[in-house]
Write a protein that holds these residues in place. Structure first.
Motif, PDB file in Angstrom:
ATOM      1  N   ASN A  45      -2.203  -9.433  -3.440  1.00 59.59           N
ATOM      2  CA  ASN A  45      -2.847  -8.508  -2.533  1.00 59.59           C
ATOM      3  C   ASN A  45      -4.278  -8.249  -3.025  1.00 59.59           C
ATOM      4  O   ASN A  45      -4.476  -7.890  -4.182  1.00 59.59           O
ATOM      5  CB  ASN A  45      -2.047  -7.203  -2.511  1.00 59.59           C
ATOM      6  N   LYS A  76       3.166 -10.025 -11.711  1.00 65.60           N
ATOM      7  CA  LYS A  76       3.836 -10.300 -10.442  1.00 65.60           C
ATOM      8  C   LYS A  76       4.970 -11.304 -10.622  1.00 65.60           C
ATOM      9  O   LYS A  76       6.050 -11.148 -10.054  1.00 65.60           O
ATOM     10  CB  LYS A  76       2.850 -10.821  -9.404  1.00 65.60           C
ATOM     11  N   CYS A  79       7.812  -9.475 -12.151  1.00 62.08           N
ATOM     12  CA  CYS A  79       8.444  -8.604 -11.150  1.00 62.08           C
ATOM     13  C   CYS A  79       9.285  -9.413 -10.167  1.00 62.08           C
ATOM     14  O   CYS A  79      10.372  -8.972  -9.779  1.00 62.08           O
ATOM     15  CB  CYS A  79       7.392  -7.801 -10.398  1.00 62.08           C
ATOM     16  N   THR A  87      10.680  -5.340  -5.436  1.00 64.01           N
ATOM     17  CA  THR A  87       9.897  -4.560  -4.470  1.00 64.01           C
ATOM     18  C   THR A  87       8.464  -4.402  -4.955  1.00 64.01           C
ATOM     19  O   THR A  87       7.519  -4.523  -4.170  1.00 64.01           O
ATOM     20  CB  THR A  87      10.538  -3.173  -4.277  1.00 64.01           C
ATOM     21  N   ILE A  88       8.288  -4.162  -6.257  1.00 64.77           N
ATOM     22  CA  ILE A  88       6.938  -4.060  -6.814  1.00 64.77           C
ATOM     23  C   ILE A  88       6.235  -5.409  -6.713  1.00 64.77           C
ATOM     24  O   ILE A  88       5.054  -5.479  -6.386  1.00 64.77           O
ATOM     25  CB  ILE A  88       6.993  -3.554  -8.268  1.00 64.77           C
ATOM     26  N   ALA A  90       6.756  -7.680  -4.460  1.00 63.70           N
ATOM     27  CA  ALA A  90       6.380  -7.868  -3.057  1.00 63.70           C
ATOM     28  C   ALA A  90       5.179  -7.012  -2.690  1.00 63.70           C
ATOM     29  O   ALA A  90       4.330  -7.425  -1.898  1.00 63.70           O
ATOM     30  CB  ALA A  90       7.555  -7.541  -2.153  1.00 63.70           C
ATOM     31  N   LEU A  91       5.076  -5.831  -3.271  1.00 60.68           N
ATOM     32  CA  LEU A  91       3.934  -4.955  -3.012  1.00 60.68           C
ATOM     33  C   LEU A  91       2.654  -5.544  -3.602  1.00 60.68           C
ATOM     34  O   LEU A  91       1.599  -5.510  -2.967  1.00 60.68           O
ATOM     35  CB  LEU A  91       4.202  -3.566  -3.591  1.00 60.68           C
ATOM     36  N   ILE A  92       2.739  -6.076  -4.814  1.00 60.95           N
ATOM     37  CA  ILE A  92       1.583  -6.717  -5.447  1.00 60.95           C
ATOM     38  C   ILE A  92       1.204  -7.985  -4.709  1.00 60.95           C
ATOM     39  O   ILE A  92       0.037  -8.319  -4.595  1.00 60.95           O
ATOM     40  CB  ILE A  92       1.880  -7.013  -6.929  1.00 60.95           C
ATOM     41  N   ASP A  94       1.129 -10.606  -1.326  1.00 60.84           N
ATOM     42  CA  ASP A  94       0.512 -10.421  -0.019  1.00 60.84           C
ATOM     43  C   ASP A  94       1.542 -10.351   1.100  1.00 60.84           C
ATOM     44  O   ASP A  94       1.193 -10.389   2.262  1.00 60.84           O
ATOM     45  CB  ASP A  94      -0.464 -11.569   0.233  1.00 60.84           C
ATOM     46  N   PHE A  96       4.339  -7.880   1.556  1.00 55.17           N
ATOM     47  CA  PHE A  96       5.221  -6.730   1.416  1.00 55.17           C
ATOM     48  C   PHE A  96       6.033  -6.582   2.695  1.00 55.17           C
ATOM     49  O   PHE A  96       5.488  -6.541   3.790  1.00 55.17           O
ATOM     50  CB  PHE A  96       4.419  -5.463   1.144  1.00 55.17           C
ATOM     51  N   GLY A  98       7.696  -4.111   4.034  1.00 55.81           N
ATOM     52  CA  GLY A  98       7.629  -2.868   4.784  1.00 55.81           C
ATOM     53  C   GLY A  98       8.869  -2.019   4.569  1.00 55.81           C
ATOM     54  O   GLY A  98       9.901  -2.508   4.148  1.00 55.81           O
ATOM     55  N   ILE A 102      13.144  -2.746   3.382  1.00 54.82           N
ATOM     56  CA  ILE A 102      13.527  -2.474   1.995  1.00 54.82           C
ATOM     57  C   ILE A 102      14.930  -1.896   1.922  1.00 54.82           C
ATOM     58  O   ILE A 102      15.747  -2.308   1.119  1.00 54.82           O
ATOM     59  CB  ILE A 102      12.520  -1.510   1.333  1.00 54.82           C
TER      60      ILE A 102
END
Length: 123
Positions: A45, A76, A79, A87-88, A90-92, A94, A96, A98, A102
């Protein structure tokens, strides 16, 4: 490399050829091959990349700014490899999923092509 080539060859183009070949191969590898291979598998991201460069640059200066993206990429990858931290990851990354993906009713979510099981928060 240029000094060794100058001591080995007599003609000027033979002296410059090894350095030119190295520069050409390095440019192709660094600008095309590595980004193409890494870019398909590892997406980060841009907001996290920017924040990471700011943080590590503030903490360690120029070496920290240079090491920020590799540190984020390793984090990443770790993670993504740890089920509790996907989840972290996926957040880091590009992609995620939503909040709706989750904690679905089935307690599984899809990140990429593999289903991932998440723990539901306790009420």
């Amino acid at each position: 490399m240029l000094v060794v080539a100058a001591l080995t060859f007599d003609i000027w183009w033979q002296v410059l050829a090894p350095s030119a070949a190295f520069l050409l191969l390095h440019a192709v590898e660094g600008n095309f091959l590595t980004p193409a291979i890494i870019g398909r598998r590892l997406t980060l991201n841009p907001i996290f990349v920017f924040a990471t460069v700011l943080f590590w640059g503030w903490l360690w200066g120029v070496p920290g700014a240079l090491l920020a993206v590799p540190i984020l990429a390793v984090f990443k990858i770790l993670c993504d490899a740890t089920p509790q931290l996907r989840t972290i990851g996926a957040l880091i990354g590009d992609s995620f999923p939503g909040p709706a993906c989750i904690f679905p009713p089935t307690r599984t979510a899809c990140i990429g092509s593999a289903p991932v099981t998440y723990l539901r928060p306790r009420n």
